[in-house]
Design a protein around this motif. Structure first.
Motif, mmCIF file in Angstrom:
data_model
loop_
_atom_site.group_PDB
_atom_site.id
_atom_site.type_symbol
_atom_site.label_atom_id
_atom_site.label_comp_id
_atom_site.label_asym_id
_atom_site.label_seq_id
_atom_site.Cartn_x
_atom_site.Cartn_y
_atom_site.Cartn_z
ATOM 1 N N GLU A 163 96.069 64.308 -26.570
ATOM 2 C CA GLU A 163 96.767 65.147 -27.539
ATOM 3 C C GLU A 163 96.359 66.612 -27.401
ATOM 4 N N GLN A 164 95.460 66.869 -26.462
ATOM 5 C CA GLN A 164 95.019 68.259 -26.254
ATOM 6 C C GLN A 164 94.916 68.490 -24.725
ATOM 7 N N SER A 165 94.612 69.717 -24.381
ATOM 8 C CA SER A 165 94.468 70.066 -22.951
ATOM 9 C C SER A 165 93.327 69.263 -22.322
ATOM 10 N N PHE A 166 93.483 69.001 -21.032
ATOM 11 C CA PHE A 166 92.392 68.315 -20.303
ATOM 12 C C PHE A 166 92.377 68.821 -18.848
ATOM 13 N N THR A 167 91.211 68.603 -18.162
ATOM 14 C CA THR A 167 91.020 69.087 -16.772
ATOM 15 C C THR A 167 90.596 67.936 -15.873
ATOM 16 N N VAL A 168 91.232 67.846 -14.717
ATOM 17 C CA VAL A 168 90.866 66.853 -13.694
ATOM 18 C C VAL A 168 90.280 67.597 -12.493
ATOM 19 N N THR A 169 89.123 67.123 -12.043
ATOM 20 C CA THR A 169 88.416 67.758 -10.902
ATOM 21 C C THR A 169 88.132 66.706 -9.836
ATOM 22 N N ALA A 170 88.344 67.116 -8.579
ATOM 23 C CA ALA A 170 88.011 66.248 -7.440
ATOM 24 C C ALA A 170 86.668 66.682 -6.861
ATOM 25 N N ARG A 171 85.745 65.758 -6.742
ATOM 26 C CA ARG A 171 84.433 66.053 -6.178
ATOM 27 C C ARG A 171 84.160 65.115 -4.998
ATOM 28 N N ASP A 172 83.478 65.710 -3.967
ATOM 29 C CA ASP A 172 83.176 64.914 -2.771
ATOM 30 C C ASP A 172 81.764 65.242 -2.291
ATOM 31 N N ALA A 173 80.986 64.221 -2.047
ATOM 32 C CA ALA A 173 79.596 64.430 -1.631
ATOM 33 C C ALA A 173 79.508 65.070 -0.247
ATOM 34 N N GLY A 174 80.540 64.893 0.580
ATOM 35 C CA GLY A 174 80.508 65.434 1.936
ATOM 36 C C GLY A 174 81.047 66.833 2.045
ATOM 37 N N GLY A 175 81.578 67.378 0.948
ATOM 38 C CA GLY A 175 82.116 68.729 1.031
ATOM 39 C C GLY A 175 83.168 68.956 -0.027
ATOM 40 N N LYS A 176 83.952 69.980 0.147
ATOM 41 C CA LYS A 176 84.979 70.352 -0.822
ATOM 42 C C LYS A 176 86.162 69.385 -0.739
ATOM 43 N N ALA A 177 86.652 68.933 -1.891
ATOM 44 C CA ALA A 177 87.793 68.023 -1.948
ATOM 45 C C ALA A 177 89.037 68.770 -2.402
ATOM 46 N N GLN A 199 101.693 68.306 -5.757
ATOM 47 C CA GLN A 199 101.278 69.697 -5.577
ATOM 48 C C GLN A 199 99.768 69.796 -5.763
ATOM 49 N N THR A 200 99.212 70.942 -5.298
ATOM 50 C CA THR A 200 97.769 71.155 -5.414
ATOM 51 C C THR A 200 97.475 72.594 -5.738
ATOM 52 N N SER A 201 96.381 72.789 -6.395
ATOM 53 C CA SER A 201 95.903 74.147 -6.666
ATOM 54 C C SER A 201 94.412 74.239 -6.357
ATOM 55 N N GLY A 202 93.940 73.353 -5.417
ATOM 56 C CA GLY A 202 92.531 73.352 -5.066
ATOM 57 C C GLY A 202 91.893 72.041 -5.435
ATOM 58 N N ASP A 203 90.657 72.121 -5.913
ATOM 59 C CA ASP A 203 89.946 70.883 -6.227
ATOM 60 C C ASP A 203 89.985 70.529 -7.709
ATOM 61 N N SER A 204 90.738 71.307 -8.515
ATOM 62 C CA SER A 204 90.831 70.960 -9.952
ATOM 63 C C SER A 204 92.182 71.408 -10.514
ATOM 64 N N CYS A 205 92.513 70.818 -11.643
ATOM 65 C CA CYS A 205 93.790 71.142 -12.291
ATOM 66 C C CYS A 205 93.629 70.956 -13.807
ATOM 67 N N THR A 206 94.116 71.888 -14.594
ATOM 68 C CA THR A 206 94.072 71.784 -16.066
ATOM 69 C C THR A 206 95.497 71.591 -16.597
ATOM 70 N N ILE A 207 95.667 70.539 -17.356
ATOM 71 C CA ILE A 207 96.970 70.274 -17.992
ATOM 72 C C ILE A 207 96.880 70.772 -19.448
ATOM 73 N N SER A 208 97.646 71.785 -19.748
ATOM 74 C CA SER A 208 97.593 72.406 -21.089
ATOM 75 C C SER A 208 98.411 71.581 -22.106
ATOM 76 N N ASP A 209 98.027 71.680 -23.385
ATOM 77 C CA ASP A 209 98.791 70.975 -24.429
ATOM 78 C C ASP A 209 100.150 71.607 -24.661
ATOM 79 N N LYS A 210 100.414 72.715 -23.975
ATOM 80 C CA LYS A 210 101.721 73.355 -24.095
ATOM 81 C C LYS A 210 102.671 72.888 -22.998
ATOM 82 N N GLN A 211 102.142 72.108 -22.031
ATOM 83 C CA GLN A 211 103.000 71.615 -20.966
ATOM 84 C C GLN A 211 103.809 70.420 -21.468
#
Length: 396
Positions: free
Chosen positions: A350-364, A376-388
């Protein structure tokens, strides 16, 4: 060039007088002379000397024949006697072959023979002085052979003929020892067959006759060229094998010395499994490996550093001391981890949340989409706003 013939005094024998005279005087040889003047000694009290002055005599063997006669009471030819004498005229010194009148004019590297000769009176004795000796000794009348294995050094010779003419002094330098060459780099002397990435030089020494010349061959050339002792060959010169040799004054060559100039860096190839991979890449194969290559001196060692911030790191060195570039590769067989902050996967947020990709061998890299939209991608993390837009969101 004078001959004296002495005639006895006139003596009485019975009722006759015994008178001596020269009947004939003859010299035969390269120069001839004869005289038959019948000179007599009529004195009863003293001898008489008859002198014959010979012409200038050239060298050679001569035979002198003198015939004297005796008469009794004036009857010539009643008795006679002959004297024969052989002698040599020799004004020339003996000659020596197999040696030189110069101390540096004749060299020998194996057994050699020195001979003395005299065409007139003949050789009386040949004399020799050996290396390190202070005196001459007789070694025969014709020749002397110095065998291989004898002392190295300067041998001296002279000869006397039977007329006591002395030859000049002759010399032979005996040298059976090869010169010795030395290769040097900045770290000092190195052995023949070495590899280097530094400047280098060559020198040689000889314990006998001395160094006459130094020579060298450059990479790819079959021609020996003159080399000046100790001249530095720069590390910027052509890579490859350089050959050196020395020749002493007796003609002996040293063993060849060689050194390889190699200033090229070795190279390496990374593999992820059986497939080649670029340095800095990440692979998901079962293993990684590194192979090294060098086109000249060859690989000496390969070094590896265990995984760190940049995964595995490799480099290699060649025999000449050149170091390759560094090569890195990351082996990653662990899936990246998705972390959700502000909500839980599978829940209704019901509110904004953030998903992050982490990898022990390097950047995900995180990929996401809305409902049935495009990934689509914007790097290793993405925030979904409650306004979306409301609806389902998918991540991997």
């Amino acid at each position: 060039n004078r001959v004296d013939v002495v005639l006895n005094k006139r003596t009485k024998l019975g009722r006759f007088y015994y008178t001596k005279y020269v009947e004939d005087f003859e010299l035969s040889g390269p120069t001839s002379y004869s005289k038959a003047d019948k000179t007599r000694n009529s004195s009863r009290t003293s001898t008489k000397t008859v002198t014959y002055t010979l012409p200038s005599l050239s060298d050679g063997k001569y035979t002198l024949k003198v015939t004297t006669g005796s008469d009794y009471s004036g009857v010539v030819g009643d008795a006679s006697s002959k004297i024969t004498f052989t002698f040599y005229v020799d004004r020339n010194a003996p000659t020596i072959s197999g040696a030189s009148t110069s101390a540096t004019g004749k060299y020998a590297t194996s057994s050699f023979t020195v001979r003395a000769s005299d065409s007139v009176s003949g050789v009386e004795s040949l004399y020799m002085k050996a290396p390190n000796s202070s005196y001459y000794s007789s070694v025969g009348s014709s020749s002397k052979t110095i065998s291989s294995g004898s002392a190295n050094g300067l041998y001296s010779f002279y000869a006397y003929d039977k007329a006591q003419n002395k030859s000049k002094t002759y010399y032979v330098y005996f040298d059976s020892t090869k010169p010795v060459g030395t290769l040097k780099t900045s770290i000092g002397a190195v052995s023949s067959g070495s590899y280097t990435n530094q400047s280098f030089s060559y020198t040689a020494s000889d314990s006998g006759s001395g160094i006459k010349t130094l020579q060298y061959k450059t990479p790819g050339s079959s021609t020996w060229k003159t080399y000046t002792s100790g001249t530095t060959i720069s590390s910027t010169s052509t890579n490859g094998w350089y050959y050196f040799r020395a020749q002493d004054k007796s003609g002996l060559y040293s063993d060849e010395s060689k050194i390889c100039l190699d200033t090229g860096k070795p190279t390496g190839t990374l593999y992820g499994g059986t497939k080649a991979a670029a340095s800095g890449s990440t692979v998901t194969s079962q293993y990684v490996k590194f192979t090294a290559a060098d086109g000249l001196s060859g690989i000496s060692k390969v070094y590896v550093k265990k995984p760190g911030a940049v995964g595995y790191a490799f480099y290699c060195t060649d025999v000449a001391g050149n170091r390759s570039d560094d090569y890195t590769i990351t082996l990653d067989n662990t899936a990246p981890e998705l972390i959700c902050e502000g909500a839980e996967f599978g829940s209704i947020a019901e509110q904004s949340f953030t998903v992050t990709a982490r990898d022990a061998g390097g950047k995900a890299t995180l990929y996401y989409r809305y409902e049935y939209g495009e990934w689509q991608t914007s790097g290793d993390s993405c925030t979904i706003s409650d306004k979306q837009q409301d609806g389902r969101y998918y991540f991997y």
